[in-house]
Design an enzyme around this catalytic site. Sequence first.
Site, PDB file in Angstrom:
ATOM      1  CE  LYS A 204      40.333   8.593 -13.141  1.00 27.90           C
ATOM      2  NZ  LYS A 204      39.164   9.251 -12.711  1.00 27.90           N
ATOM      3  CG  ASN A 205      38.515   8.467 -17.044  1.00 27.06           C
ATOM      4  OD1 ASN A 205      38.069   8.548 -15.755  1.00 27.06           O
ATOM      5  ND2 ASN A 205      38.962   9.460 -17.720  1.00 27.06           N
TER       6      ASN A 205
ATOM      7  CB  CYS B 176      34.635  18.694  -7.981  1.00 28.69           C
ATOM      8  SG  CYS B 176      35.120  18.572  -9.722  1.00 28.69           S
TER       9      CYS B 176
ATOM     10  CG  ASP C 234      40.660  13.395 -18.299  1.00 35.04           C
ATOM     11  OD1 ASP C 234      40.304  14.242 -17.522  1.00 35.04           O
ATOM     12  OD2 ASP C 234      39.928  12.414 -18.135  1.00 35.04           O
TER      13      ASP C 234
ATOM     14  NE  ARG D  22      40.036  11.078  -7.565  1.00 32.61           N
ATOM     15  CZ  ARG D  22      39.316  11.849  -8.191  1.00 32.61           C
ATOM     16  NH1 ARG D  22      39.721  13.056  -8.244  1.00 32.61           N
ATOM     17  NH2 ARG D  22      38.535  11.341  -8.853  1.00 32.61           N
TER      18      ARG D  22
HETATM   19  C1  UD1 Z   1      34.549  14.588 -18.224  1.00 32.66           C
HETATM   20  C2  UD1 Z   1      35.141  14.593 -19.578  1.00 32.66           C
HETATM   21  C3  UD1 Z   1      35.928  13.482 -19.751  1.00 32.66           C
HETATM   22  C4  UD1 Z   1      36.884  13.216 -18.623  1.00 32.66           C
HETATM   23  C5  UD1 Z   1      36.027  13.576 -17.371  1.00 32.66           C
HETATM   24  C6  UD1 Z   1      37.166  13.573 -16.030  1.00 32.66           C
HETATM   25  C7  UD1 Z   1      34.238  15.489 -21.993  1.00 32.66           C
HETATM   26  C8  UD1 Z   1      33.013  15.543 -22.956  1.00 32.66           C
HETATM   27  N1  UD1 Z   1      34.042  14.928 -20.767  1.00 32.66           N
HETATM   28  O1  UD1 Z   1      33.535  13.424 -18.188  1.00 32.66           O
HETATM   29  O2  UD1 Z   1      36.441  13.281 -21.040  1.00 32.66           O
HETATM   30  O3  UD1 Z   1      37.535  12.020 -18.565  1.00 32.66           O
HETATM   31  O4  UD1 Z   1      35.552  14.586 -17.448  1.00 32.66           O
HETATM   32  O5  UD1 Z   1      37.900  14.653 -16.203  1.00 32.66           O
HETATM   33  O6  UD1 Z   1      35.531  15.820 -22.205  1.00 32.66           O
HETATM   34  N2  UD1 Z   1      27.477  18.894 -17.692  1.00 32.66           N
HETATM   35  C9  UD1 Z   1      26.426  19.726 -17.522  1.00 32.66           C
HETATM   36  N3  UD1 Z   1      25.243  18.972 -16.999  1.00 32.66           N
HETATM   37  C10 UD1 Z   1      25.309  17.336 -16.889  1.00 32.66           C
HETATM   38  C11 UD1 Z   1      26.477  16.980 -17.419  1.00 32.66           C
HETATM   39  C12 UD1 Z   1      27.597  17.664 -17.810  1.00 32.66           C
HETATM   40  O7  UD1 Z   1      26.384  20.944 -17.674  1.00 32.66           O
HETATM   41  O8  UD1 Z   1      24.565  16.920 -16.774  1.00 32.66           O
HETATM   42  C13 UD1 Z   1      28.784  19.801 -18.540  1.00 32.66           C
HETATM   43  C14 UD1 Z   1      29.987  19.531 -17.293  1.00 32.66           C
HETATM   44  O9  UD1 Z   1      29.908  20.536 -16.353  1.00 32.66           O
HETATM   45  C15 UD1 Z   1      31.457  19.792 -18.526  1.00 32.66           C
HETATM   46  C16 UD1 Z   1      30.596  19.087 -19.432  1.00 32.66           C
HETATM   47  O10 UD1 Z   1      29.016  18.902 -19.554  1.00 32.66           O
HETATM   48  O11 UD1 Z   1      31.134  21.134 -18.635  1.00 32.66           O
HETATM   49  C17 UD1 Z   1      31.039  17.710 -19.804  1.00 32.66           C
HETATM   50  O12 UD1 Z   1      30.869  17.071 -18.593  1.00 32.66           O
HETATM   51  P1  UD1 Z   1      30.861  15.188 -18.571  1.00 32.66           P
HETATM   52  O13 UD1 Z   1      31.345  14.649 -19.721  1.00 32.66           O
HETATM   53  O14 UD1 Z   1      29.530  14.929 -18.120  1.00 32.66           O
HETATM   54  O15 UD1 Z   1      31.699  15.120 -17.539  1.00 32.66           O
HETATM   55  P2  UD1 Z   1      32.349  13.678 -17.091  1.00 32.66           P
HETATM   56  O16 UD1 Z   1      31.444  12.552 -17.536  1.00 32.66           O
HETATM   57  O17 UD1 Z   1      32.993  14.018 -15.706  1.00 32.66           O
END
Ligand code: UD1
Length: 421
Positions: free
Chosen positions: A22-23, A117, A305, A397
């Site tokens: 999915k990711n 979220c 995850d 999902r």
């Molecule tokens: C994250 C997980 C990913 C997982 C997905 C769904 C990590 C590094 N990432 O990816 O493995 O598959 O959730 O659960 O493990 N952040 C900021 N500002 C930004 C972007 C991110 O502060 O612009 C922070 C987020 O709040 C979080 C961290 O950075 O604490 C990692 O976020 P990010 O990797 O971007 O999230 P996803 O891409 O959703």
Amino acid sequence: MDKIVIHGGARLTGELQVLGAKNAALPLQCAALLGDSPTTYRHVPRLSDVQTMNQLLVGLGCAVEGDRTLTIDPTGVQEGPKEAPYELVKTMRASVTVMGPLLGRHGFARVSLPGGCAIGARPIDQHLRGFEALGAKIRMSHGYVEVKARRLKGARINFDMVTVGGTQNVMMAAAMAKGTTVLENAAREPEVQELAIVLGKMGAKIAGAGSSTIEIEGVDDLQGIDHAILPDRIEAGTFAIAAAITGGDLLLLDAPSSHMHAVIAKLEEAGAECRVEPEGLRVIGPEELAPIDLVTRPHPGFPTDMQAQMMVLATLARGQSVITETIFENRFMHVPELCRLGADIHVNGNVAVIRGKARYTGSIVMATDLRASACLVLAGLVAEGKTEIRRVYHLDRGYETIEKRLRKVGAKIRRYHGAPS
Ligand code: UD1
């Protein structure tokens, strides 16, 4: 609304096919926007998030066809609105990943701000900082963010933290920028590597994906391609835990073991046997599970995850385990539900102390987010009596027909349609 009912106690044995990730699928769907001809993906998981992304792409002007084999034709986007509306972004945050390709190819995107979220605040400041460094103008109004540029220009961007979505979004914008972009402190997740492979097939020039420095030399055009999506390491990890906690023996066909080192290491520490075989990963559960300590980290560290699912395993071990969540601030929502089923878990900030060995007894529980739902399924598999999981749309999902697949390997699990929420 559907519910899932499990009668616990069955030992899981046999073979389970691991489906497409999915990711990986969601950003790849967005990447199709960059092409000047249709892109076809194979091994696409049939998940509600994939459908939501299709809906978003159609709204942008794409023609989308198929499901397991999915073709996305982006040629109508030029005339489309280039906007990701609130209704879609609020149900799936990955919607923000259309921003990079729209900006890179069409010079404009308008996307609803995702807001927080269930698992945390999850800002997108790093995505926006990246676009700005490439020369985009950013404007926020009415809950939407607009990014705009005539032609992006390559730049050196150092992310403040490791962000998977941010790395993917900026990488796609930079693929069509003028000149070279260097992303430092980039995410190293397999799904980032997969996106780089796809962009490379489309004609992009990207080096270093999988390391923390990625170099992208912008090109003028990208073409549609045909690509099979890699298998889901999180689905494989979830099934591996199902084998470990039921004292089972599962062969997880096509499990991407080379992307699962951190999870396999913890399973082995807990006493499970993990064998990489030609067809996939075999996991054999031990007589008794040993406690584990773990800290979630960006790849190749232990994935956030898999935290909820591994916590179920820890509750069943004899002794004390400590699980620390460092990626998201609110990712222990499964704890109260596990405690209702019989776990002994104390949370202090981002640290959970788990005292084994839980004797789960079935009850009604509520799914709260995707991976939390998976952990409730796992708890149900070992609980005495009947566990009823509500709000299973969270599960849909990220796991395709999980009840049918687990039933095939011996679980007593069924879905009932139209249950109360
Ligand atoms: C994250 C997980 C990913 C997982 C997905 C769904 C990590 C590094 N990432 O990816 O493995 O598959 O959730 O659960 O493990 N952040 C900021 N500002 C930004 C972007 C991110 O502060 O612009 C922070 C987020 O709040 C979080 C961290 O950075 O604490 C990692 O976020 P990010 O990797 O971007 O999230 P996803 O891409 O959703």
